[in-house]
Enzyme design. Structure first.
Site, PDB file in Angstrom:
ATOM      1  N   GLU A  86       9.581  64.778 -10.484  1.00  0.00           N
ATOM      2  CA  GLU A  86      10.806  64.368 -11.181  1.00  0.00           C
ATOM      3  C   GLU A  86      10.557  64.655 -12.648  1.00  0.00           C
ATOM      4  O   GLU A  86       9.807  63.951 -13.320  1.00  0.00           O
ATOM      5  CB  GLU A  86      11.092  62.884 -10.928  1.00  0.00           C
ATOM      6  N   CYS A  98      14.983  60.616 -19.151  1.00  0.00           N
ATOM      7  CA  CYS A  98      15.234  61.948 -18.603  1.00  0.00           C
ATOM      8  C   CYS A  98      16.687  62.129 -18.206  1.00  0.00           C
ATOM      9  O   CYS A  98      17.241  63.216 -18.349  1.00  0.00           O
ATOM     10  CB  CYS A  98      14.337  62.210 -17.416  1.00  0.00           C
TER      11      CYS A  98
END
Length: 519
Positions: free
Chosen positions: A277, A312
Site C-alpha cells: 500500500e 496517502c
C-alpha cells in the site's frame, strides 16, 4: 497511506508497558522506553534508538530497543513455532481469542495518543483517533469470522468427472511494516486480517515513531498465545530477515513507492509474497454543480490538510470547474486563515509540524519551484517561535492554476500544499486526474448522482468517494488498495483476510461421472 521513507526495512521499537511511561502536559516531556516482544517475552537491548520530537528541536521523546539480526531471527522462529497451533484453530476460535486480546485496549488510549503526538507531530486528537481506528478495524475484521472458513464445492461437469472442494488456508509467518503517519490505524488494516486468516505475525513499527505503536501491540500480544504476535525494531541492516528469511511467507508493507520497490526487490530473492500500500496522488474533481457549502468544504479541507497533509489517501490535486474556482479558493482560504500552527499537545493547535526535516525541505522546494515558475502561491498562518523555533513547521499553501508539469502537481507532496487546477469539461478533468503514476483514491463532488457515477467510474484508482474524500469516510468493510504504482493487494473486509490466505483444493474422482463419460 504512506510516509516518505525509502528505507529498506527501517525499524525501531517494540513496546514498553504503561508503567514504563510518564506522560504529562505539553510542557512535561514523555519519557518512554520500549522493548522488543518475542515469543511472549519482553526483550530489552543495550543499544537503543532515540526518537526525536519533530516539533521541539533537540528533544528526545523516548528510546526504542534496537534488535540485532539474531533478535529478528528469533522473532520469526517464535512466530513459526506458534503457527501450527494457531492455524489449527477454527476462524471462530481465533476470533474469540482476538476479541479477548483487544478488550480494554482503550484504557491507555490517552497515553498512547500523547506519546504518538510527540513522536509523530500530529495534533493530540488525530493521535487519539489513530489509536481508535485500530480498535474499530480490529472489530470490523472479527465481523467476517464466519466467512473465513467457508469453501466452495465444484460438482462434476461435462468432461470433468470430479467433485472438488476449494478451501482457504493460512500462509504461515507474516511480516507487517507500517509507516509513521497513521501507524496504529494502518496496522489495523493488516494485522487482524493476517491473524484471523490463521497466520502468525512479526510487526515492525515505523523507524522514526515506534513508541506508541509498540506499546499498544505488546498489550495485545500479551493476551494471545506466545509467539502469535511479535514486535521487533532496530537498524535497517538487521531487518532483512523480515522479508528474506525463508520462513516468512508474506510481507505487508505500507510506505513510499520507492520503499515498496525496494521491498519487492528484496522479496524476490525468496519469492516472499507482498501486499504493498504505497503513495497516492489523489485527484478531487469538483464538478460545475458541486455543493460548496460549509459542510462540503470542511470535508474537502480536512481531506487536504489533515495530519499536515501527510496521509496517502489525502487529496493531492484539486480539479475544479472554472466557473467555481474563485468560490472554492475563497472558501479554502477562509479556513486556512484560521490555522494555528503549533505543538501537537498544546490547546488551540490545529496543525502540527511535518514529521521529518527532509520532508519539510522537499515541500519547501516544490513550493519554491512553483513560485519560480510564476504560479500564484498563497501561504497562511504564522510559524511558531520559542522552543518550537526550528521545528519542522511549514505554512499551509494553495497553488492556484499551476503548470501541470510542476512537481507540486505530478508528485505526492505529503505536506500542507495543494494545487487548484481549473477545467472546462468533464473529459478534460478525467484525463488530467488519470494522468499520473498513482491510483490510490479519488473523489467526485457533485449534486447529481448520474454525474458522480459517470465521472467516478472513469477514475483510475482503487477507491472513489462521492462528495467526500479521505480516511474519515473510508468504508472499513470494503476492499482498499491502489492500482498503478500505488500498490498491489487489498486490505479490509473478507478481501483483506483472503489476501493473507491461499487456496487448497481437494478433488475426488466421481466414478458415476467417469462412467458416463465412457458412453
Amino acid at each position: 497511506m504512506t510516509d516518505t521513507q525509502d528505507a529498506v526495512v527501517s525499524t525501531d521499537a517494540a513496546d514498553g508497558s504503561a508503567s514504563d511511561t510518564e506522560v504529562g502536559s505539553a510542557e512535561t516531556q514523555t519519557a518512554v522506553r520500549t522493548a522488543l516482544y518475542i515469543g511472549g517475552e519482553e526483550r530489552f537491548t543495550d543499544e537503543v534508538v532515540k526518537i526525536a520530537d519533530p516539533g521541539k528541536p533537540g528533544v528526545i521523546v523516548g528510546e526504542a530497543a534496537s534488535a540485532s539480526a539474531q533478535d529478528v531471527a528469533d522473532a520469526v522462529a517464535a512466530a513459526k513455532a506458534a503457527f501450527p497451533a494457531w492455524s489449527a484453530l477454527s476462524a471462530q476460535e481465533r476470533a474469540a481469542a482476538m476479541a479477548e486480546a483487544i478488550a480494554g485496549i482503550a484504557d491507555d488510549r490517552d497515553t498512547d495518543a500523547a506519546i504518538l503526538s510527540q513522536e509523530n507531530g500530529k495534533i493530540r486528537m488525530e493521535a487519539w483517533i489513530d489509536a481508535l481506528v485500530f480498535e474499530i478495524r480490529w472489530n470490523v475484521t472479527l465481523g467476517v469470522a464466519d466467512q473465513v472458513d467457508e469453501g466452495t464445492t465444484l460438482s462434476p461437469a461435462p468432461g470433468i468427472p470430479v467433485t472438488t472442494q476449494v478451501q482457504h488456508s493460512p500462509l504461515g509467518v507474516v511480516s507487517i511494516i507500517v509507516p509513521f503517519n497513521w501507524p496504529i490505524a494502518i496496522l489495523g488494516a493488516a494485522l487482524p486480517n493476517a491473524l484471523l486468516a490463521g497466520n502468525t505475525v512479526v510487526v515492525k513499527p515505523p523507524a522514526s515513531a515506534p513508541l506508541a505503536t509498540a506499546r499498544l501491540v505488546q498489550r495485545v500480544a500479551a493476551k494471545l498465545p506466545a509467539g502469535v504476535l511479535n514486535v521487533v525494531t532496530g537498524k535497517d541492516e538487521n531487518m532483512s530477515a523480515l522479508i528474506q528469511n525463508p520462513d516468512v511467507a508474506k510481507l505487508s508493507f505500507t510506505g513510499s513507492v520507492n520503499g515498496g520497490k525496494r521491498m519487492m526487490e528484496m522479496a524476490s530473492k525468496t519469492l516472499t509474497r507482498v501486499t504493498l500500500e504505497l503513495g497516492g496522488n489523489d485527484a478531487a474533481v469538483i464538478a460545475e454543480d458541486a455543493v460548496l457549502d460549509d459542510t462540503h468544504v470542511d470535508r474537502l479541507f480536512g481531506a487536504i490538510y489533515d495530519t499536515t497533509g501527510q496521509i496517502c489517501m489525502n487529496a493531492k490535486r484539486v480539479y475544479v470547474h472554472r466557473s467555481r474556482q474563485e468560490e472554492l479558493v475563497a472558501a479554502l482560504e477562509a479556513r486556512l486563515q484560521k490555522v494555528v500552527l503549533g505543538y501537537g499537545l498544546d490547546e488551540g493547535t490545529t496543525m502540527g509540524p511535518l514529521h521529518q526535516p527532509a520532508q519539510k525541505a522537499f515541500v519547501e522546494e516544490i513550493i519554491q519551484e512553483a513560485k519560480d515558475a510564476g504560479a500564484e502561491v498563497r501561504e497562511y498562518g504564522e510559524l511558531p517561535g520559542g522552543e518550537l523555533e526550528g521545528g519542522n513547521f511549514l505554512r499551509p499553501a494553495l497553488v492556484i492554476d499551476p503548470d501541470p508539469s510542476l512537481r507540486v502537481v505530478t508528485m505526492e507532496q505529503f505536506g500542507p500544499v495543494i494545487p487548484i487546477i481549473p477545467f472546462d469539461s468533464e473529459d478534460e478533468a478525467i484525463a488530467a486526474a488519470n494522468d499520473t503514476w498513482a491510483g490510490l483514491g479519488g473523489s467526485v463532488w457533485t449534486s447529481s448522482p448520474d454525474t458522480a457515477q459517470r465521472i467516478g467510474s472513469r477514475l483510475q484508482c482503487g477507491y472513489v468517494w462521492i462528495n467526500d474524500h479521505g480516511a474519515n469516510r473510508l468504508d472499513l468493510r470494503a476492499p482498499f488498495g491502489g492500482v498503478k504504482q500505488s500498490g498491489m493487494g487489498r486490505e479490509q473486509g473478507i478481501d483483506g483476510v483472503r489476501d493473507f490466505q491461499d487456496t487448497h483444493s481437494i478433488a475426488t474422482l466421481d466414478e458415476e461421472a467417469l462412467k458416463a463419460m465412457a458412453h
